[in-house]
Design a protein around this motif. Structure first.
Motif, PDB file in Angstrom:
ATOM      1  N   CYS A 158      25.063   8.437  -6.059  1.00  7.67           N
ATOM      2  CA  CYS A 158      23.484   7.893  -6.001  1.00  7.67           C
ATOM      3  C   CYS A 158      23.785   7.229  -4.685  1.00  7.67           C
ATOM      4  O   CYS A 158      24.742   6.504  -4.075  1.00  7.67           O
ATOM      5  CB  CYS A 158      23.589   6.951  -7.755  1.00  7.67           C
ATOM      6  N   TYR A 159      22.490   7.278  -3.982  1.00  3.82           N
ATOM      7  CA  TYR A 159      22.774   6.595  -2.454  1.00  3.82           C
ATOM      8  C   TYR A 159      21.168   5.900  -2.112  1.00  3.82           C
ATOM      9  O   TYR A 159      20.122   6.389  -2.990  1.00  3.82           O
ATOM     10  CB  TYR A 159      22.585   8.214  -1.940  1.00  3.82           C
ATOM     11  N   GLU A 160      21.720   5.123  -2.009  1.00  8.45           N
ATOM     12  CA  GLU A 160      20.049   3.799  -1.325  1.00  8.45           C
ATOM     13  C   GLU A 160      20.183   3.972   0.233  1.00  8.45           C
ATOM     14  O   GLU A 160      21.109   3.445   0.800  1.00  8.45           O
ATOM     15  CB  GLU A 160      20.303   3.037  -1.717  1.00  8.45           C
ATOM     16  N   LEU A 161      18.683   3.902   0.601  1.00  8.15           N
ATOM     17  CA  LEU A 161      18.884   3.654   2.306  1.00  8.15           C
ATOM     18  C   LEU A 161      17.486   2.888   1.954  1.00  8.15           C
ATOM     19  O   LEU A 161      16.862   2.775   1.074  1.00  8.15           O
ATOM     20  CB  LEU A 161      17.672   5.031   2.880  1.00  8.15           C
ATOM     21  N   SER A 162      18.048   1.880   2.764  1.00 11.41           N
ATOM     22  CA  SER A 162      17.353   0.091   3.106  1.00 11.41           C
ATOM     23  C   SER A 162      16.731  -0.052   4.700  1.00 11.41           C
ATOM     24  O   SER A 162      17.987   0.244   5.525  1.00 11.41           O
ATOM     25  CB  SER A 162      18.011  -1.206   2.806  1.00 11.41           C
TER      26      SER A 162
ATOM     27  N   GLU B  12      10.746  -3.637   3.609  1.00 14.33           N
ATOM     28  CA  GLU B  12       9.902  -2.355   2.578  1.00 14.33           C
ATOM     29  C   GLU B  12      11.178  -2.277   1.052  1.00 14.33           C
ATOM     30  O   GLU B  12      12.107  -3.224   1.286  1.00 14.33           O
ATOM     31  CB  GLU B  12      10.288  -1.284   3.018  1.00 14.33           C
ATOM     32  N   PRO B  13      10.638  -1.414  -0.012  1.00 12.36           N
ATOM     33  CA  PRO B  13      11.739  -0.845  -0.185  1.00 12.36           C
ATOM     34  C   PRO B  13      12.994  -0.037  -0.661  1.00 12.36           C
ATOM     35  O   PRO B  13      12.867   0.419   0.368  1.00 12.36           O
ATOM     36  CB  PRO B  13      10.512   0.271  -1.969  1.00 12.36           C
ATOM     37  N   VAL B  14      13.553   0.095  -1.702  1.00  8.88           N
ATOM     38  CA  VAL B  14      14.842   0.728  -0.723  1.00  8.88           C
ATOM     39  C   VAL B  14      14.013   2.404  -1.584  1.00  8.88           C
ATOM     40  O   VAL B  14      13.631   2.951  -2.415  1.00  8.88           O
ATOM     41  CB  VAL B  14      16.271   0.359  -1.765  1.00  8.88           C
ATOM     42  N   LEU B  15      14.752   3.549  -1.242  1.00  9.95           N
ATOM     43  CA  LEU B  15      14.851   4.554  -1.131  1.00  9.95           C
ATOM     44  C   LEU B  15      16.007   5.543  -1.994  1.00  9.95           C
ATOM     45  O   LEU B  15      17.210   5.491  -0.774  1.00  9.95           O
ATOM     46  CB  LEU B  15      14.489   5.504   0.414  1.00  9.95           C
TER      47      LEU B  15
ATOM     48  N   PRO C 282      17.907  14.653   5.159  1.00  6.00           N
ATOM     49  CA  PRO C 282      16.848  13.491   5.265  1.00  6.00           C
ATOM     50  C   PRO C 282      16.724  12.859   6.333  1.00  6.00           C
ATOM     51  O   PRO C 282      17.678  12.382   7.431  1.00  6.00           O
ATOM     52  CB  PRO C 282      17.688  12.691   4.223  1.00  6.00           C
ATOM     53  N   ALA C 283      15.536  12.808   6.958  1.00 10.13           N
ATOM     54  CA  ALA C 283      14.792  11.551   7.823  1.00 10.13           C
ATOM     55  C   ALA C 283      14.003  10.770   7.671  1.00 10.13           C
ATOM     56  O   ALA C 283      12.702  10.952   7.141  1.00 10.13           O
ATOM     57  CB  ALA C 283      14.330  12.142   9.591  1.00 10.13           C
ATOM     58  N   VAL C 284      13.933   9.781   8.199  1.00  6.86           N
ATOM     59  CA  VAL C 284      13.289   8.698   7.368  1.00  6.86           C
ATOM     60  C   VAL C 284      13.141   8.009   8.434  1.00  6.86           C
ATOM     61  O   VAL C 284      13.803   7.356   9.106  1.00  6.86           O
ATOM     62  CB  VAL C 284      13.986   7.496   6.684  1.00  6.86           C
ATOM     63  N   HIS C 285      11.638   7.285   8.235  1.00  4.88           N
ATOM     64  CA  HIS C 285      10.667   5.814   9.289  1.00  4.88           C
ATOM     65  C   HIS C 285       9.840   5.895   8.390  1.00  4.88           C
ATOM     66  O   HIS C 285       8.961   5.721   8.044  1.00  4.88           O
ATOM     67  CB  HIS C 285      10.338   6.415  10.662  1.00  4.88           C
ATOM     68  N   PHE C 286      10.838   4.715   7.414  1.00  8.90           N
ATOM     69  CA  PHE C 286       9.347   3.628   6.301  1.00  8.90           C
ATOM     70  C   PHE C 286       8.532   2.898   7.563  1.00  8.90           C
ATOM     71  O   PHE C 286       8.451   1.778   8.320  1.00  8.90           O
ATOM     72  CB  PHE C 286      10.165   2.711   5.781  1.00  8.90           C
ATOM     73  N   ARG C 287       7.236   3.323   6.776  1.00  6.36           N
ATOM     74  CA  ARG C 287       5.892   2.532   7.414  1.00  6.36           C
ATOM     75  C   ARG C 287       5.281   2.903   7.204  1.00  6.36           C
ATOM     76  O   ARG C 287       4.447   3.816   5.449  1.00  6.36           O
ATOM     77  CB  ARG C 287       6.055   3.042   8.795  1.00  6.36           C
TER      78      ARG C 287
ATOM     79  N   GLY D 241       1.108  -1.366   0.081  1.00  6.71           N
ATOM     80  CA  GLY D 241      -0.174   0.155  -0.420  1.00  6.71           C
ATOM     81  C   GLY D 241       0.684   0.834   0.105  1.00  6.71           C
ATOM     82  O   GLY D 241       2.389   1.220   0.322  1.00  6.71           O
ATOM     83  N   ARG D 242       0.617   2.097   0.530  1.00 10.14           N
ATOM     84  CA  ARG D 242       1.070   3.503   1.129  1.00 10.14           C
ATOM     85  C   ARG D 242       1.927   3.935   1.573  1.00 10.14           C
ATOM     86  O   ARG D 242       2.045   2.891   3.071  1.00 10.14           O
ATOM     87  CB  ARG D 242       0.200   4.464   0.710  1.00 10.14           C
ATOM     88  N   MET D 243       3.127   3.792   1.871  1.00  8.05           N
ATOM     89  CA  MET D 243       3.970   3.759   2.853  1.00  8.05           C
ATOM     90  C   MET D 243       4.980   5.153   1.903  1.00  8.05           C
ATOM     91  O   MET D 243       5.132   5.850   1.748  1.00  8.05           O
ATOM     92  CB  MET D 243       5.487   3.075   1.972  1.00  8.05           C
ATOM     93  N   VAL D 244       5.362   5.567   3.649  1.00  6.19           N
ATOM     94  CA  VAL D 244       6.397   6.919   4.269  1.00  6.19           C
ATOM     95  C   VAL D 244       7.442   6.562   3.735  1.00  6.19           C
ATOM     96  O   VAL D 244       7.945   5.539   4.961  1.00  6.19           O
ATOM     97  CB  VAL D 244       5.645   7.537   5.518  1.00  6.19           C
ATOM     98  N   MET D 245       8.327   7.336   2.453  1.00  3.64           N
ATOM     99  CA  MET D 245       9.499   6.712   3.083  1.00  3.64           C
ATOM    100  C   MET D 245      10.402   7.418   2.732  1.00  3.64           C
ATOM    101  O   MET D 245      12.465   7.727   3.487  1.00  3.64           O
ATOM    102  CB  MET D 245       9.707   6.108   1.077  1.00  3.64           C
ATOM    103  N   LEU D 246      10.272   9.413   2.767  1.00  2.00           N
ATOM    104  CA  LEU D 246      11.014   9.963   2.887  1.00  2.00           C
ATOM    105  C   LEU D 246      10.005  10.789   4.002  1.00  2.00           C
ATOM    106  O   LEU D 246       9.280  12.177   2.954  1.00  2.00           O
ATOM    107  CB  LEU D 246      11.734  11.034   1.512  1.00  2.00           C
TER     108      LEU D 246
END
Length: 676
Positions: free
Chosen positions: A178-182, A187-190, A151-156, A60-65
């Motif tokens: 290029c930067y990847e946050l996992s 969850e998907p990669v940001l 950037p500040a994250v909490h994947f949920r 579904g819809r996820m908060v990524m950034l």
């Protein structure tokens, strides 16, 4: 088309610290994803983020950034925060150095000023991508400075509480620029990339604890949660120079398909074409702004990939309507009520056709879905009116397009809908053969649009024969009769005549509340006939085929005007009723107790004006006044759009969803219907 600009100045932003009053902004991506926040930069809702990605089920819809902490560091080493003085410290009333906020063609633009520089920021989400472009441009400045973006994250899930536990430690992968946050892999990669000539990334991982979300606190939810930051980007800028941070869950090749300026040009051109495709009266002024607002709700549902495949195989693109941002998904009732205002007056007839075909695909036991839960493929069918609104939406579509091919495709299934209602279907939705009226209701369910429920408590159950359900039933019968007659001949439609006549006679004999001079809200209910004065009675007049005898129209419209009309729609209950709630506030139980017990609904201005013009057909100008108050609302709550509900008493503060599909659709439709 001249560029549409709506401006909020620094003078308007001085009292933005109250969570329930803060102005907000919203940008969507046509998939159900979005970016949103407060104009002054505070995160006050669980839904506030710079990228909420719409992902296939079950995600579904996820908060990524979640957030971007923005600082300007001058040559002398002094640091200035761009937005609210500190997003992680809400104790101060300083709103940072924001000087202006505006919408350009519905897209947010900020201007920040210090004594030495003037900086512009824009946010765009390319259509049908889970990508966010956060763009900066130095407008003026006598010296170089360093822009720092953390950037500040909490994947949920976007619906998850802000204190939802972190699933594990976050990892950062760096591949040149290029930067990847996992996270833990579920969850998907940001993916992050910084455009700009003199930029770099400083690794500085840190956990930020107990950030306060004021709107969540105000609404009675968990309101303190943590974020994690991997470090910060820094880039040197001077007058005329630009920098853009791109955040995405798309593959790198998609992320790099459009450079920032190309993405901005493409999105502005898409919006220009949207306005130019609308009917002529909708191509300028507030109507054009609402055309762009309407676009936010029409989506290709990213979560239902299998259904999209089936739709394409049948020759159309899957389309649906998000009922409201931030928390609603697509709802059948809201979609059908909104269809005319969102798609037909805006010139999007192909989208209208796709939406109707999509919901017909989901037809089960004579019912279209009430709603699709977040991250799920299957709909829920607990509604007595969505399917009857489906007939209304088809009627409006046919009136606009004359598309008889679609009607022929639909007709067999429309017949089965009526058959299932006559024989009885789920949730005790069935016609009472004694009087021809439609009965509905099952313990523990709320089947009409007045559907508030807290736990096992159904606030307004309305079980029995509800007034608008029977107005919609009669309208559906009449419409089907005319369609069958046109396509197959009168003899094929004749079987409907007995049900049409019986419903009309019984309605006018039984629903009139003589003592009050208006209509009962429900008859044959659990506690007898309900004389509560509600707006639902208007549909007996406003629909294409009104079921109420014309001799009583004026009395009903006058009663509704006197007791229920406000500058922002209609109250859901007469203020004189003992259950009336004047304010919509507090925790979930308190809000739902008021949801349909006095709270004002913007969308109801549509049926009110429709009924008004049937009684007073020469008073178009007067009818236009009923929607003019919404102009002031476009500069409050969520700038450029219309909220779900308002308090029942002055000053009618807006509440609920900050952007609601049927609010926008019905105000736009009536604005155009009554415009000179």
């Amino acid at each position: 088309m001249s560029e549409l600009i709506r401006t909020v100045t620094d003078k308007d932003l001085t009292s933005e610290r109250e969570a329930e009053r803060s102005r907000e902004w919203l940008v969507t991506n046509g998939l159900g994803g979005y970016a949103s926040g407060t104009v002054v930069g505070m995160m006050t809702r669980r839904y506030h983020a710079l990228l909420v990605a719409a992902l296939p089920s079950p995600l579904g819809r996820m908060v990524m950034l979640n957030h971007l902490i923005e600082n300007v560091v001058m040559e002398d080493g002094s640091s200035i925060k761009l937005a609210a003085d500190d997003p992680f410290d809400h104790s101060s009333d300083n709103i940072g150095c924001i000087a202006e906020f505006r919408l350009e063609q519905g897209l947010p633009v900020w201007i920040y000023k210090t004594s030495e520089i003037e900086l512009e920021k824009r946010i765009i989400l390319p259509h049908h991508q889970n990508t966010s472009f956060i763009m900066y441009r130095c407008l003026t400045g006598a010296c170089n400075f360093e822009l720092r973006l953390r950037p500040a994250v909490h994947f949920r899930s976007h619906d998850a509480p802000v204190n939802a536990p972190f699933k594990g430690r976050y990892a950062v992968k760096i591949m040149e620029d290029c930067y990847e946050l996992s996270g833990d892999g579920s969850e998907p990669v940001l993916r992050l990339h910084l455009y700009g000539g003199r930029g770099s990334f400083v690794v500085d991982g840190n956990r930020i604890e107990q950030m306060l979300y004021r709107a969540e606190e105000y609404r009675g939810y968990e309101s303190a949660g943590g974020l994690w930051t991997p470090g910060y980007f820094k880039i040197s800028l001077s007058a005329g120079e630009k920098a853009t941070l791109v955040a995405s869950t798309e593959p790198w090749e998609v992320l790099f398909a459009l450079a920032p300026e190309e993405a901005l040009i493409a999105e502005k051109e898409r919006r220009r074409l949207l306005v130019e495709s609308a009917i002529p009266k909708a191509r300028s002024g507030p109507a054009a702004e609402l055309v762009l607002s309407a676009d936010q709700f029409i989506i290709a549902p990213a979560g239902r990939a299998q259904d999209e495949t089936r739709a394409r195989a049948a020759g159309f693109e899957m389309r649906t309507v998000i009922a409201g941002y931030h928390w609603f998904t697509d709802w059948g009732r809201d979609t059908m009520i909104s269809l005319e205002g969102l798609t037909l007056v805006t010139g999007r007839t192909s989208d209208a056709s796709a939406i109707l075909r999509a919901f017909l695909y989901y037809l089960r036991d004579g019912l279209i879905p009430n709603m699709f839960p977040e991250g799920q493929n299957k709909g829920l069918y607990h509604t007595a009116d969505a399917t009857l609104w489906f007939f209304h939406a088809i009627d409006r579509y046919l009136s606009c397009t004359g598309d008889r091919g679609t009607l022929k495709l639909f007709l067999p299934k429309l017949k089965t809908i009526i058959k299932d209602h006559l024989h009885g279907t789920r949730f005790n939705i069935r016609v009472d053969h004694a009087d021809g009226l439609l009965n509905q209701g099952k313990e523990g369910y709320q089947l009409t649009w007045m559907d508030a429920k807290v736990g096992d408590w159904v606030v307004t159950p309305r079980r029995g024969k509800a007034v608008e359900i029977n107005a919609l039933w009669y309208n559906a019968l009449k419409l089907l009769h005319s369609w069958i007659t046109d396509e197959e001949g009168e003899h094929e439609a004749a079987y409907l005549n007995q049900w049409i006549d019986k419903a009309y006679t019984s309605f006018n004999e039984r629903f009139w509340y003589d003592k009050g001079g208006y209509l009962y809200d429900v008859i044959d209910g659990e506690h007898g006939d309900d004389p509560a004065c509600r707006p639902n009675q208007l549909f007996s007049i406003s629909l294409h085929h009104p079921i109420l005898d014309g001799s009583r129209w004026q009395a009903v419209v006058t009663k509704v005007r006197d007791r229920l009309l406000t500058p922002f729609g209609l109250r859901s209950l007469d203020p004189g009723h003992s259950d009336y709630k004047s304010r919509y506030y507090g925790d979930l139980r308190s809000r739902d107790a008021a949801y349909h017990q006095g709270t004002v609904w913007a969308w109801l201005i549509g049926p009110f004006v429709d009924a008004w013009l049937k009684v007073y057909p020469d008073q178009k100008k007067e009818a236009h006044h009923f929607v003019e108050s919404f102009l002031s609302h476009l500069n409050e709550k969520c700038v450029g759009t219309i909220a779900e509900v308002f308090d029942g008493d002055p000053p009618f503060h807006p509440h609920g969803c900050v952007a609601q599909a049927w609010s926008v659709a019905e105000v736009l439709r009536i604005w155009l219907k009554t415009a000179e």
